[in-house]
Structures are given as structure tokens and as C-alpha cells.
Design a protein around this motif. Sequence first.
Motif, PDB file in Angstrom:
ATOM      1  N   ASN A  92     -48.445 -39.936   2.696  1.00 47.57           N
ATOM      2  CA  ASN A  92     -48.952 -41.208   3.282  1.00 47.57           C
ATOM      3  C   ASN A  92     -48.951 -41.537   4.816  1.00 47.57           C
ATOM      4  OD1 ASN A  92     -49.031 -42.294   0.474  1.00 47.57           O
ATOM      5  ND2 ASN A  92     -46.961 -42.591   0.558  1.00 47.57           N
ATOM      6  N   TYR A  93     -50.068 -40.970   5.208  1.00 48.78           N
ATOM      7  CA  TYR A  93     -50.273 -40.724   6.665  1.00 48.78           C
ATOM      8  C   TYR A  93     -51.468 -41.629   7.409  1.00 48.78           C
ATOM      9  CZ  TYR A  93     -47.082 -36.899   5.538  1.00 48.78           C
ATOM     10  OH  TYR A  93     -46.045 -36.343   5.044  1.00 48.78           O
ATOM     11  N   PRO A  94     -51.218 -42.926   7.602  1.00 44.58           N
ATOM     12  CA  PRO A  94     -52.765 -43.853   7.731  1.00 44.58           C
ATOM     13  C   PRO A  94     -53.148 -43.348   9.072  1.00 44.58           C
ATOM     14  CG  PRO A  94     -50.630 -44.951   8.389  1.00 44.58           C
ATOM     15  CD  PRO A  94     -49.948 -43.791   7.570  1.00 44.58           C
ATOM     16  N   ASN A  95     -54.399 -43.488   9.193  1.00 44.32           N
ATOM     17  CA  ASN A  95     -55.308 -43.308  10.474  1.00 44.32           C
ATOM     18  C   ASN A  95     -55.792 -41.997  10.622  1.00 44.32           C
ATOM     19  OD1 ASN A  95     -55.465 -46.306  10.627  1.00 44.32           O
ATOM     20  ND2 ASN A  95     -53.510 -46.252  11.766  1.00 44.32           N
ATOM     21  N   THR A  96     -55.375 -41.027   9.557  1.00 45.34           N
ATOM     22  CA  THR A  96     -55.496 -39.328  10.036  1.00 45.34           C
ATOM     23  C   THR A  96     -56.306 -39.291   8.486  1.00 45.34           C
ATOM     24  OG1 THR A  96     -53.604 -38.935   8.520  1.00 45.34           O
ATOM     25  CG2 THR A  96     -53.380 -39.149  11.098  1.00 45.34           C
ATOM     26  N   THR A  97     -56.830 -37.823   8.644  1.00 47.18           N
ATOM     27  CA  THR A  97     -57.303 -37.200   7.535  1.00 47.18           C
ATOM     28  C   THR A  97     -56.220 -36.314   7.035  1.00 47.18           C
ATOM     29  OG1 THR A  97     -59.646 -37.163   8.364  1.00 47.18           O
ATOM     30  CG2 THR A  97     -59.305 -35.477   6.872  1.00 47.18           C
ATOM     31  N   THR A  98     -55.959 -36.610   5.785  1.00 47.64           N
ATOM     32  CA  THR A  98     -54.769 -35.993   5.184  1.00 47.64           C
ATOM     33  C   THR A  98     -55.259 -35.166   3.829  1.00 47.64           C
ATOM     34  OG1 THR A  98     -53.369 -37.619   5.947  1.00 47.64           O
ATOM     35  CG2 THR A  98     -52.530 -36.407   3.932  1.00 47.64           C
ATOM     36  N   GLU A  99     -54.978 -33.840   3.800  1.00 52.87           N
ATOM     37  CA  GLU A  99     -55.185 -33.289   2.720  1.00 52.87           C
ATOM     38  C   GLU A  99     -54.217 -32.131   2.232  1.00 52.87           C
ATOM     39  OE1 GLU A  99     -59.429 -30.995   2.856  1.00 52.87           O
ATOM     40  OE2 GLU A  99     -59.285 -31.773   5.195  1.00 52.87           O
ATOM     41  N   LYS A 100     -53.993 -32.441   0.819  1.00 49.06           N
ATOM     42  CA  LYS A 100     -52.911 -31.544   0.172  1.00 49.06           C
ATOM     43  C   LYS A 100     -53.062 -30.002   0.364  1.00 49.06           C
ATOM     44  CE  LYS A 100     -50.441 -33.314  -3.453  1.00 49.06           C
ATOM     45  NZ  LYS A 100     -50.074 -33.453  -4.861  1.00 49.06           N
ATOM     46  N   LEU A 101     -52.213 -29.485   0.989  1.00 46.75           N
ATOM     47  CA  LEU A 101     -52.631 -27.887   0.945  1.00 46.75           C
ATOM     48  C   LEU A 101     -51.935 -27.232  -0.455  1.00 46.75           C
ATOM     49  CD1 LEU A 101     -51.075 -26.737   4.302  1.00 46.75           C
ATOM     50  CD2 LEU A 101     -53.374 -26.740   3.527  1.00 46.75           C
ATOM     51  N   PHE A 102     -50.839 -27.552  -1.034  1.00 41.41           N
ATOM     52  CA  PHE A 102     -50.327 -27.240  -2.298  1.00 41.41           C
ATOM     53  C   PHE A 102     -49.109 -27.727  -2.449  1.00 41.41           C
ATOM     54  CE2 PHE A 102     -48.035 -24.586   0.911  1.00 41.41           C
ATOM     55  CZ  PHE A 102     -46.866 -24.289   0.161  1.00 41.41           C
ATOM     56  N   GLU A 103     -48.637 -27.788  -3.858  1.00 40.20           N
ATOM     57  CA  GLU A 103     -47.198 -28.123  -4.051  1.00 40.20           C
ATOM     58  C   GLU A 103     -46.614 -27.204  -5.217  1.00 40.20           C
ATOM     59  OE1 GLU A 103     -48.155 -31.279  -7.810  1.00 40.20           O
ATOM     60  OE2 GLU A 103     -47.725 -32.166  -5.987  1.00 40.20           O
ATOM     61  N   GLU A 104     -45.410 -27.004  -5.164  1.00 34.68           N
ATOM     62  CA  GLU A 104     -44.697 -26.039  -6.299  1.00 34.68           C
ATOM     63  C   GLU A 104     -43.520 -26.916  -6.866  1.00 34.68           C
ATOM     64  OE1 GLU A 104     -44.665 -21.560  -4.310  1.00 34.68           O
ATOM     65  OE2 GLU A 104     -43.462 -23.046  -3.092  1.00 34.68           O
ATOM     66  N   PRO A 105     -43.389 -26.379  -7.990  1.00 34.71           N
ATOM     67  CA  PRO A 105     -42.237 -26.796  -8.848  1.00 34.71           C
ATOM     68  C   PRO A 105     -41.101 -26.596  -8.042  1.00 34.71           C
ATOM     69  CG  PRO A 105     -43.663 -25.448 -10.229  1.00 34.71           C
ATOM     70  CD  PRO A 105     -44.153 -25.253  -8.779  1.00 34.71           C
ATOM     71  N   THR A 106     -40.074 -27.537  -8.392  1.00 38.10           N
ATOM     72  CA  THR A 106     -38.499 -27.493  -7.619  1.00 38.10           C
ATOM     73  C   THR A 106     -37.594 -27.149  -8.697  1.00 38.10           C
ATOM     74  OG1 THR A 106     -39.223 -29.193  -6.054  1.00 38.10           O
ATOM     75  CG2 THR A 106     -36.868 -28.776  -6.337  1.00 38.10           C
ATOM     76  N   PHE A 107     -36.630 -26.252  -8.516  1.00 40.71           N
ATOM     77  CA  PHE A 107     -35.839 -25.535  -9.276  1.00 40.71           C
ATOM     78  C   PHE A 107     -34.305 -25.339  -8.669  1.00 40.71           C
ATOM     79  CE2 PHE A 107     -38.293 -22.210  -7.921  1.00 40.71           C
ATOM     80  CZ  PHE A 107     -37.251 -21.169  -7.607  1.00 40.71           C
TER      81      PHE A 107
END
Length: 301
Positions: free
Chosen positions: A157-172
Amino acid sequence: MSNKTPLVNRLPPVHALSAFEAAARHHSFALAADELCITPSALSHRIRLLEDFVGERLFSREGRTVALSEFGHRYLDVVRSALRTLTEFPLPQRNAQVQPRVKLTAPPTFARNLLIPRLDDFVHRYPDIVVEIFLSVPLYDLSLTESDLEVRFGAGNYPNTTTEKLFEEPTFAVTSPQYLKKIGPLDKPADLRKATLLRSALEPWQPWFQAAGLDWPEPSSGLRADDLGLLLELVRHGHGVGLTRKHFAQQMIEQGELVQLFDISLTSPPHAYYLVYQQKPQERPEVTTFIDWMKQTFSRI
């Protein structure tokens, strides 16, 4: 010996002078910020810095417009003269070709474990572009810096910017062999009652507890590290159990320094890596090239 203050200590910051001149010329902080490739908040900070230095208000704010104060009008002539003198001074390398540069700010663990091992591909493809890497603190540096782009680890959640998800990984969950020898086997999630849970705002435990069927609150005591690399080092040195992700812990697991616990992974962790930048990177083709490379590279991991 002279007691006079050295001249350098009485000079106003040049980046603040250029911000003042641009804002006065455009009659707009937003347009001046766009020209200087910084955020409006960063430009406002520079103006405040200069106002603190001169001890006078430079602008009067009238709604969304800004107008020079009486002092600002007089000071602007001095500033423009000084900047013109610097600009027009003949420099031997003035006509030399400037090598395109990309300034990237990233969290230290991402830079060390994920970016650097893959950066050779970019260097090989685009040898004329210089990449400069700066480090940030995840979750704390929430205003876009003067870098061209940032990698952020957070909720996105970063207002006034272009924000694109690079990747996410499961947490263990992971721990070290020596810690298991110390406290005994951890065969099921409930066995974590006897373990020290290492804490980090980057990897909160409660979402993982829910995935494991445990109605436990977030741990509130014990060692804490708000850097994923430091968290793993605490685990590796036998301080307890921590949460991690594959690309950070895989090598340590393969080398026997860490042990993955249970067969439970949080598939949608609260935080992921995001690429964050200003709205108009197309004005800098080298920045656009690096953004495209980042998205292509990290979509495959």
C-alpha cells in the motif's frame, strides 16, 4: 588564528537552491518536483530546509498555488545568479557522453540473496547502464527516496506511486540442529510451546499460527530482528525458531545448517516484495529497461 566560520559552513544546500528556483519558475511544487524527478513531498522538504537556513518564508501558500514572498522575490535573483554562474562555468568534460545510471534502493536481504546473484544477467545484456544499489530498512522507509526505483517488502500500500508485485513465497518455520538437540524434537506445531519463537515485524507469527491450526497470540517477548537476514542468522546460531522463505533459507537447509519444521507453509503471507517507482519512468529509458528486466527476472523465481 582566525575565529571566522569557514565559508563552506555558511553555504545553503545546492539541492535546496535548485528546488527553490524550479518552484519559483513553475509557480508549482508539483511541476518543479516533476522536473527534478523527485516527489512533491521531497521538494517541500528542500524548500523548508532552505527557509530554515535563511530564516525567512520564501513562498506564501494560497490553496493549491504558491507565490513568492517579498523576501523570496529578492532572494530568487541572488539564487539565479549563483546557479547561472555554476552552470556557465566551462568544464573540461562538459561535452563528454554521460553514462546512463539507474539508482535502486532495496532491503539488504533482498539485495544480497536475490538481486546480486542475478545481476550479472543485466550487466551482460546492458553493459552501458550503470546500476547503483542503496540499502533501505523494510517497513520503515515508506516515502519514496531520490532513487529511480525501490524494492519494498511490505503490504504493497504505497500511495502516489506505481507499485507492482515482484513475487511472493510461502512462509515456513525453521530452526537449527543444535537447537533441536537442546530442547528436543518438534514433531507438531503445538510443540512450539517449549521453543523460543524469534520475532520480526517482517514475518509475524500469527498468520502462520492460523495456518497451523493454533489459536495463539503474536509473541511479545524474546529476540527480535527487523531484517530477514539477521533473523536467519539468529536461527542458524541456535537462538530459537523463526519464519523464513525458500530463497533465503534453501542453501542453509541443503547444507544442514537449518532444518525445516513441519509440513506447513503460509501460502499467502501478509508481506511480499514490490517494485515501487514514480509515474513516468519512460522519460528515462535506462530506468524503463531496468524495470522490465526486474519484472521479467523475478516473475520466474
